[in-house]
Scaffold this motif. Structure first.
Motif, PDB file in Angstrom:
ATOM      1  N   UNK A   1       0.846  -1.060   0.002  1.00 28.60           N
ATOM      2  CA  UNK A   1       0.098  -0.022  -0.115  1.00 28.60           C
ATOM      3  C   UNK A   1       0.928   1.309  -0.013  1.00 28.60           C
ATOM      4  N   UNK A   2       0.505   2.084  -0.905  1.00 25.34           N
ATOM      5  CA  UNK A   2       1.324   3.368  -0.891  1.00 25.34           C
ATOM      6  C   UNK A   2       0.729   4.849  -0.680  1.00 25.34           C
ATOM      7  N   UNK A   3      -0.657   4.640  -0.566  1.00 29.83           N
ATOM      8  CA  UNK A   3      -1.399   5.827  -0.366  1.00 29.83           C
ATOM      9  C   UNK A   3      -2.823   5.762  -0.841  1.00 29.83           C
ATOM     10  N   UNK A   4      -3.889   6.778  -0.742  1.00 29.60           N
ATOM     11  CA  UNK A   4      -4.969   6.661  -1.321  1.00 29.60           C
ATOM     12  C   UNK A   4      -5.633   8.034  -1.563  1.00 29.60           C
ATOM     13  N   UNK A   5      -6.632   8.343  -2.227  1.00 25.88           N
ATOM     14  CA  UNK A   5      -7.267   9.410  -2.546  1.00 25.88           C
ATOM     15  C   UNK A   5      -8.889   9.231  -2.777  1.00 25.88           C
TER      16      UNK A   5
ATOM     17  N   UNK B   1      -8.998   6.104  -5.176  1.00 23.41           N
ATOM     18  CA  UNK B   1      -8.014   5.738  -5.640  1.00 23.41           C
ATOM     19  C   UNK B   1      -6.956   5.257  -4.677  1.00 23.41           C
ATOM     20  N   UNK B   2      -6.456   3.985  -5.006  1.00 20.85           N
ATOM     21  CA  UNK B   2      -5.374   3.350  -4.159  1.00 20.85           C
ATOM     22  C   UNK B   2      -4.173   3.058  -4.813  1.00 20.85           C
ATOM     23  N   UNK B   3      -3.381   3.457  -4.349  1.00 18.77           N
ATOM     24  CA  UNK B   3      -1.696   3.265  -4.953  1.00 18.77           C
ATOM     25  C   UNK B   3      -0.917   2.202  -4.346  1.00 18.77           C
ATOM     26  N   UNK B   4      -0.164   1.383  -5.126  1.00 22.41           N
ATOM     27  CA  UNK B   4       0.466   0.168  -4.636  1.00 22.41           C
ATOM     28  C   UNK B   4       1.764   0.168  -5.336  1.00 22.41           C
TER      29      UNK B   4
ATOM     30  N   UNK C   1       2.679  -6.719  -8.534  1.00 24.32           N
ATOM     31  CA  UNK C   1       2.736  -7.901  -7.483  1.00 24.32           C
ATOM     32  C   UNK C   1       1.780  -7.505  -6.554  1.00 24.32           C
ATOM     33  N   UNK C   2       2.060  -6.237  -5.859  1.00 22.96           N
ATOM     34  CA  UNK C   2       1.008  -5.837  -4.850  1.00 22.96           C
ATOM     35  C   UNK C   2      -0.161  -5.660  -5.333  1.00 22.96           C
ATOM     36  N   UNK C   3      -0.247  -4.971  -6.364  1.00 19.99           N
ATOM     37  CA  UNK C   3      -1.836  -4.571  -6.697  1.00 19.99           C
ATOM     38  C   UNK C   3      -2.456  -5.841  -7.143  1.00 19.99           C
ATOM     39  N   UNK C   4      -1.896  -7.051  -7.760  1.00 18.94           N
ATOM     40  CA  UNK C   4      -2.426  -8.181  -7.978  1.00 18.94           C
ATOM     41  C   UNK C   4      -2.862  -9.167  -6.722  1.00 18.94           C
ATOM     42  N   UNK C   5      -1.813  -9.026  -5.799  1.00 19.42           N
ATOM     43  CA  UNK C   5      -1.928  -9.867  -4.632  1.00 19.42           C
ATOM     44  C   UNK C   5      -3.063  -9.308  -3.722  1.00 19.42           C
TER      45      UNK C   5
END
Length: 99
Positions: free
Chosen positions: A37-41, A54-57, A61-65
């Motif tokens: 996880x890298x942040x959200x909006x 919007x969530x940032x990954x 690999x993190x997005x898929x997982x």
């Protein structure tokens, strides 16, 4: 970096603030705990009740997982707020100018 963009339509546009409070206190901690996880909006058009999250990954690999976990969180959040999920799309981030 990658992003997951979810679009919603709320049943009660005037209730956006209470939904945002629930998002901060109940939904966001579960997402923040996920690896990569890298942040959200959150964006909202109050006059229509439509919103976008919007969530940032960190990487693909993190997005898929996180797909399955985030899907469950998203569905619970929509049900709690009386919103309907219109669309979910995943992107590679071309650039970001966020702090």
């Amino acid at each position: 970096m990658y992003a997951r963009v979810s679009t919603y339509e709320g049943a009660y546009p005037e209730d956006y603030d209470s939904g945002l409070d629930a998002l901060r206190s109940e939904v966001l901690p579960g997402i923040q705990a996920l690896r990569g996880y890298r942040g959200s909006l959150s964006l909202v058009e109050r006059s229509t009740g439509r919103s976008v999250s919007i969530t940032f990954w960190a990487d693909e690999e993190a997005l898929v997982a996180t797909r399955q976990a985030v899907e469950q969180i998203r569905e619970r959040a929509a049900a709690t707020s009386g919103s309907r999920i219109l669309d979910v799309t995943e992107y590679e981030v071309g650039y970001s100018d966020l702090p």
